[in-house]
Design a protein around this motif. Structure first.
Motif, PDB file in Angstrom:
ATOM      1  N   LEU A  39      77.704 -61.150  11.068  1.00 40.41           N
ATOM      2  CA  LEU A  39      77.084 -60.093  11.883  1.00 40.41           C
ATOM      3  C   LEU A  39      75.571 -60.084  11.676  1.00 40.41           C
ATOM      4  CD1 LEU A  39      79.635 -57.262  10.995  1.00 40.41           C
ATOM      5  CD2 LEU A  39      79.661 -58.759  12.999  1.00 40.41           C
ATOM      6  N   PRO A  90      73.233 -57.402  10.677  1.00 41.53           N
ATOM      7  CA  PRO A  90      73.121 -55.995  10.252  1.00 41.53           C
ATOM      8  C   PRO A  90      71.868 -55.312  10.784  1.00 41.53           C
ATOM      9  CG  PRO A  90      73.745 -57.395   8.416  1.00 41.53           C
ATOM     10  CD  PRO A  90      73.412 -58.312   9.540  1.00 41.53           C
ATOM     11  N   MET A 120      76.147 -48.441   9.132  1.00 37.07           N
ATOM     12  CA  MET A 120      77.376 -49.000   9.758  1.00 37.07           C
ATOM     13  C   MET A 120      78.513 -47.970   9.695  1.00 37.07           C
ATOM     14  SD  MET A 120      76.189 -51.982  10.419  1.00 37.07           S
ATOM     15  CE  MET A 120      74.659 -52.648   9.805  1.00 37.07           C
ATOM     16  N   CYS A 133      82.567 -55.066  10.710  1.00 36.06           N
ATOM     17  CA  CYS A 133      81.853 -54.844   9.444  1.00 36.06           C
ATOM     18  C   CYS A 133      82.845 -54.324   8.408  1.00 36.06           C
ATOM     19  CB  CYS A 133      80.722 -53.836   9.654  1.00 36.06           C
ATOM     20  SG  CYS A 133      80.062 -53.222   8.094  1.00 36.06           S
ATOM     21  N   LYS A 134      82.897 -54.972   7.253  1.00 32.61           N
ATOM     22  CA  LYS A 134      83.833 -54.570   6.206  1.00 32.61           C
ATOM     23  C   LYS A 134      83.158 -53.677   5.166  1.00 32.61           C
ATOM     24  CE  LYS A 134      87.715 -56.144   5.900  1.00 32.61           C
ATOM     25  NZ  LYS A 134      88.259 -57.424   5.641  1.00 32.61           N
ATOM     26  N   GLY A 187      78.510 -54.309   1.692  1.00 32.66           N
ATOM     27  CA  GLY A 187      77.268 -53.972   0.994  1.00 32.66           C
ATOM     28  C   GLY A 187      76.331 -55.147   0.740  1.00 32.66           C
ATOM     29  N   CYS A 188      76.691 -56.351   1.194  1.00 24.55           N
ATOM     30  CA  CYS A 188      75.809 -57.509   0.954  1.00 24.55           C
ATOM     31  C   CYS A 188      74.436 -57.298   1.605  1.00 24.55           C
ATOM     32  CB  CYS A 188      76.429 -58.786   1.514  1.00 24.55           C
ATOM     33  SG  CYS A 188      77.860 -59.332   0.602  1.00 24.55           S
ATOM     34  N   CYS A 189      74.434 -56.733   2.812  1.00 27.67           N
ATOM     35  CA  CYS A 189      73.161 -56.545   3.528  1.00 27.67           C
ATOM     36  C   CYS A 189      72.259 -55.567   2.759  1.00 27.67           C
ATOM     37  CB  CYS A 189      73.398 -56.087   4.963  1.00 27.67           C
ATOM     38  SG  CYS A 189      74.527 -54.708   5.132  1.00 27.67           S
ATOM     39  N   CYS A 205      75.304 -61.624   5.391  1.00 22.47           N
ATOM     40  CA  CYS A 205      76.553 -61.044   5.926  1.00 22.47           C
ATOM     41  C   CYS A 205      77.646 -62.110   6.003  1.00 22.47           C
ATOM     42  CB  CYS A 205      76.329 -60.421   7.306  1.00 22.47           C
ATOM     43  SG  CYS A 205      77.875 -59.716   7.934  1.00 22.47           S
ATOM     44  N   PRO A 206      78.728 -61.946   5.231  1.00 17.55           N
ATOM     45  CA  PRO A 206      79.791 -62.960   5.234  1.00 17.55           C
ATOM     46  C   PRO A 206      80.639 -62.923   6.491  1.00 17.55           C
ATOM     47  CG  PRO A 206      80.163 -61.283   3.528  1.00 17.55           C
ATOM     48  CD  PRO A 206      78.987 -60.841   4.304  1.00 17.55           C
ATOM     49  N   PHE A 207      80.446 -61.888   7.306  1.00 21.46           N
ATOM     50  CA  PHE A 207      81.274 -61.746   8.499  1.00 21.46           C
ATOM     51  C   PHE A 207      80.526 -62.174   9.758  1.00 21.46           C
ATOM     52  CE2 PHE A 207      82.887 -59.167   5.149  1.00 21.46           C
ATOM     53  CZ  PHE A 207      84.239 -59.461   5.177  1.00 21.46           C
TER      54      PHE A 207
HETATM   55  S1  SF4 Z   1      78.179 -54.243   5.111  1.00 24.22           S
HETATM   56 FE1  SF4 Z   1      76.545 -55.505   5.932  1.00 24.22          FE
HETATM   57  S2  SF4 Z   1      76.918 -57.517   5.105  1.00 24.22           S
HETATM   58 FE2  SF4 Z   1      78.830 -56.387   4.845  1.00 24.22          FE
HETATM   59  S3  SF4 Z   1      80.027 -56.801   6.678  1.00 24.22           S
HETATM   60 FE3  SF4 Z   1      78.863 -54.972   7.108  1.00 24.22          FE
HETATM   61  S4  SF4 Z   1      77.033 -55.696   8.115  1.00 24.22           S
HETATM   62 FE4  SF4 Z   1      77.932 -57.465   7.096  1.00 24.22          FE
END
Ligand code: SF4
Ligand code: SF4
Length: 440
Positions: free
Chosen positions: A383, A385, A428, A408-409, A412-414, A379-381
């Motif tokens: 968080l 997940p 999310m 959370c943006k 989709g990285c998680c 997670c680049p932010f």
């Molecule tokens: S989608 Fe997942 S990885 Fe991306 S910001 Fe939200 S929690 Fe973090």
């Protein structure tokens, strides 16, 4: 000495980018659709107010939807013809919108190619042109551009950042634009610089676009412009505004804040080119560059497309499918939207249409969380997940909100790294809706 290639510090992923399918294919005009379906809600904020009725004749570029208030945007006819009907449609995002359906008739007017005298205009006049021509952010967010460029009294723009990252796999529309439309793009940068008076102007481009980097540097030095091209490591989501600013100026936008809070304004390369066309050529936002690609498609392409063109027309123009697609997606594979109906029209925010293979989209079996922590690392932010997902699952929205759910943006990285194939992003998205509802 070559400078170090920059990136944002924590998180992110490296998905296979598949850009080779279309990154060498020059932009060409998509066929004019026999019928354009032009949504009145193509931007963040209030829908435009419809100005036409069935039977009306319209000219190419005519105002057909008027912005309702500051947080809205004008909408123009992308083709000449006759209004067939006004109907409700669903956009790729699932949003319902009224749309003006225009049947193509008559002639295109010449013009829109000679540069007007924009240099004699002051910043307010330039802003008015941007507003009049319906410019919104073309990177996907479709935020009305005039709002972004309105600087509150006492604030100063230190950094004007042009986002040429295009980090989503498959998409190459901004890449081709930077290579082929460099001069217009740089004029767009000059126009915006006149409005914002920034201290520094930077263009961030990932290192997987060496031809764009070279062309930009060459043209910038030819024109003796004070613009820095910064080469960035190829990493997703480098194109996210907050991650881009971390990489370029090593500053972090505060939670819930805007880039302007740290003296920055960020605009996508496609938006800057649209500003050039709007201000220098007097052309409203009636077409945009769209990448149509994917392994299930016969001949991928980068098209200049009239807004309102149905997606199905573009897929046909690419020669149709070579295998049954597992999914058609509007946007990139990480943050895009699956399309059920090929009749959905291209809107201002459509950067790409993907025909993914069945293999790429086959859902894996979901298993319980094994607590591996990969989603936290990705997670680049910053968080967690897995924790957020559990709170949402247990309807403990207050805990999820305190742990940063709203930050959370939906990148989709998680999801991408989770070995248990837990639909974390979907969780999310749903969690945000339910948490807002609970708050009332
Ligand atoms: S989608 Fe997942 S990885 Fe991306 S910001 Fe939200 S929690 Fe973090
Ligand atoms: S990546 Fe998946 S399995 Fe691993 S901790 Fe996160 S949710 Fe659990």
């Amino acid at each position: 000495m070559a400078s170090k290639i920059r990136t944002f510090p924590g998180g992110g992923v490296h998905p296979h980018d598949y850009k080779y399918l279309s990154n060498d294919i020059p932009i060409r005009n998509a066929p004019i659709p026999p019928e354009a379906v032009i949504a009145l809600q193509q931007h963040m904020g209030a829908p435009a107010q419809c100005l036409v009725a069935p039977g009306d004749e319209v000219r190419e570029g005519m105002l057909i939807g008027k912005a309702q208030g500051v947080f809205s945007a004008n909408v123009h006819a992308s083709i000449p013809g006759k209004v067939k009907e006004i109907r409700d449609i669903y956009l790729a995002t699932g949003i319902r919108s009224k749309a003006v359906v225009i049947e193509f008739e008559g002639e295109f007017e010449t013009g829109g190619t000679a540069e007007g005298d924009w240099r004699s205009k002051d910043p307010q006049e330039l802003m008015q042109l941007i507003r009049d021509q319906g410019i919104v952010g073309l990177g996907g967010a479709t935020f009305p551009t005039p709002i972004k460029f309105t600087i509150r009294e006492g604030n100063k723009v230190e950094f004007f950042v042009i986002n040429g990252v295009e980090c989503e796999p498959f998409l190459t529309s901004d890449h081709r634009l930077m290579v082929e439309k460099t001069e217009g793009l740089l004029t767009g940068v000059e126009i915006v610089s006149r409005i914002l008076s920034p201290r520094r102007v930077l263009i961030g481009v990932e290192e997987n676009k060496p031809d764009a980097i070279e062309t930009l540097n060459r043209e910038i030095s030819k024109k003796r412009l004070s613009i820095e091209v910064v080469v960035l490591k190829t990493k997703y989501p480098q194109g996210d505004e907050k991650q881009l600013l971390k990489a370029l100026i090593h500053q972090e936008v505060p939670s819930g804040g805007l880039p302007l809070d740290i003296g920055a304004v960020v605009s996508n390369a496609g938006t800057i080119y649209a500003i050039y066309e709007a201000v220098a050529l007097g052309k409203p936002l009636i077409e945009r560059i769209v990448t149509v690609t994917g392994p299930a498609l016969k001949s991928p392409a980068n098209f200049k497309v009239r807004i309102g063109t149905p997606v199905g027309n573009l897929l046909e123009e690419c020669g149709g499918f070579i295998s049954t697609p597992g999914k058609i997606v509007a946007g990139g594979p990480m943050m895009g939207f699956a399309l059920a109906d090929p009749g959905v029209p291209v809107v201002k925010g459509t950067s790409g249409i993907l025909a993914l293979s069945e293999k790429q989209t086959r859902p894996g079996l979901q298993t319980p969380c094994i607590g591996c922590g990969r989603c936290v690392v990705a997670c680049p932010f910053g968080l967690s997940p897995t924790a957020l997902y559990k709170w949402i699952d247990h309807q403990e929205y207050d805990e999820a909100m305190s742990a940063g759910l709203m930050d959370c943006k939906e990148c989709g990285c998680c999801n991408y790294v989770c070995p248990a194939r837990i639909p974390l992003v979907q969780g999310m998205k749903l969690g945000k809706i339910l948490a807002r509802k609970k708050k009332g």
